[in-house]
Design an enzyme around this catalytic site. Sequence first.
Site, PDB file in Angstrom:
ATOM      1  N   SER A  95       0.875  -1.209  -0.049  1.00  0.00           N
ATOM      2  CA  SER A  95       0.190   0.001  -0.026  1.00  0.00           C
ATOM      3  C   SER A  95       1.046   1.288   0.003  1.00  0.00           C
ATOM      4  CB  SER A  95      -0.832   0.026   1.468  1.00  0.00           C
ATOM      5  OG  SER A  95      -1.527   1.198   1.356  1.00  0.00           O
ATOM      6  N   TYR A 144      -2.358  -0.298   9.949  1.00  0.00           N
ATOM      7  CA  TYR A 144      -2.562  -1.043   8.779  1.00  0.00           C
ATOM      8  C   TYR A 144      -1.242  -0.757   7.924  1.00  0.00           C
ATOM      9  CZ  TYR A 144      -4.038  -1.178   3.869  1.00  0.00           C
ATOM     10  OH  TYR A 144      -4.048  -1.277   2.320  1.00  0.00           O
TER      11      TYR A 144
END
Length: 344
Positions: free
Chosen positions: A129, A154
Amino acid sequence: MKILVTGVAGFIGFHVARALLARGDSVLGVDNLNDYYDVRLKRDRLATLAATGVSKLEVVELDIADAAALRTLLAKSEIEAVVHLAAQAGVRYSLENPHAYTHSNVNGFLAVLEACRQHPVEHLVYASSSSVYGLNAHMPFSVHDNVDHPVSLYAATKKANELMAHSYSHLYGMPTTGLRFFTVYGPWGRPDMAYFLFTRAILEGRPIKVFNGGEMARDFTYIDDIVEGVVRVLDRPAVSDPAWSPTAPDPGSSCAPYRVFNIGNNQPVRLLEFITTIEAVLGREAVKDFQPMQPGDVTATCADIDALGAWTGYRPATPLAEGMARFVAWYRDYYEQREENSRK
């Protein structure tokens, strides 16, 4: 090829599986169909896949963190490559439910790595990501930059995935490629993403939340461009970089068969400009509720995609206005059909 796609009921997983089926590959899809967002949307994606690829599609409902079940599945399936897209997504949700992220993104990824080690595949492509860049303010974000300062759990789990993949590439010669996705949008998208939330709120006449006074920018990338990049990467397994040096280590490659690439658009759009684009497509003006910056968020993202372009020839081609028009057309059609079906 016979390819395992994890997270096959998810936004990107669905589109990747559809593209692989369209070119003649066999797809074994895995998904746990969790309720992080609308499960019906996930099931409708699977139904759409089934309608187009019945003979070469198999879907198994499975939690990837169930290591024994995943190993058993690979042992009997003769998988040649893996596209690992299953994960607990969402930056803000990670502040509320951190254990969901270690379960799916750390334990689940370890289970995938172990399954691929015990039943070797030609290539493991996995989702990282843009969030890994964290406090890094050097623009555009480059895979050659250090990414040791995440601002959400995350992001930390995605950085952990890259480190875990490298260790397996180094120890076992497993070709792994991580793709750092930048804000992906398009038909069949995730309802928790800003473009989806904005579209729904504007159509329903509700205010939209505009964070940091609108002083934000994102590298929005249309789903078809993303899928093309994923498939191109899948077809070119990672190899050792002969120029890699342990005295000046490049984070984006290695002496092991390991690569990390940004996959984005390289054209960041300011948030207020993005909202204007949605308003133009919808033919309605948004009521804006300006909010402060959210914890775990970053003000801007921009992908340096030169490395991916050099490796695969990847170049995104979809303008934002065109991509949002396609999304809105899908949104209206999909939810009109759902409403009509619920009345029957």
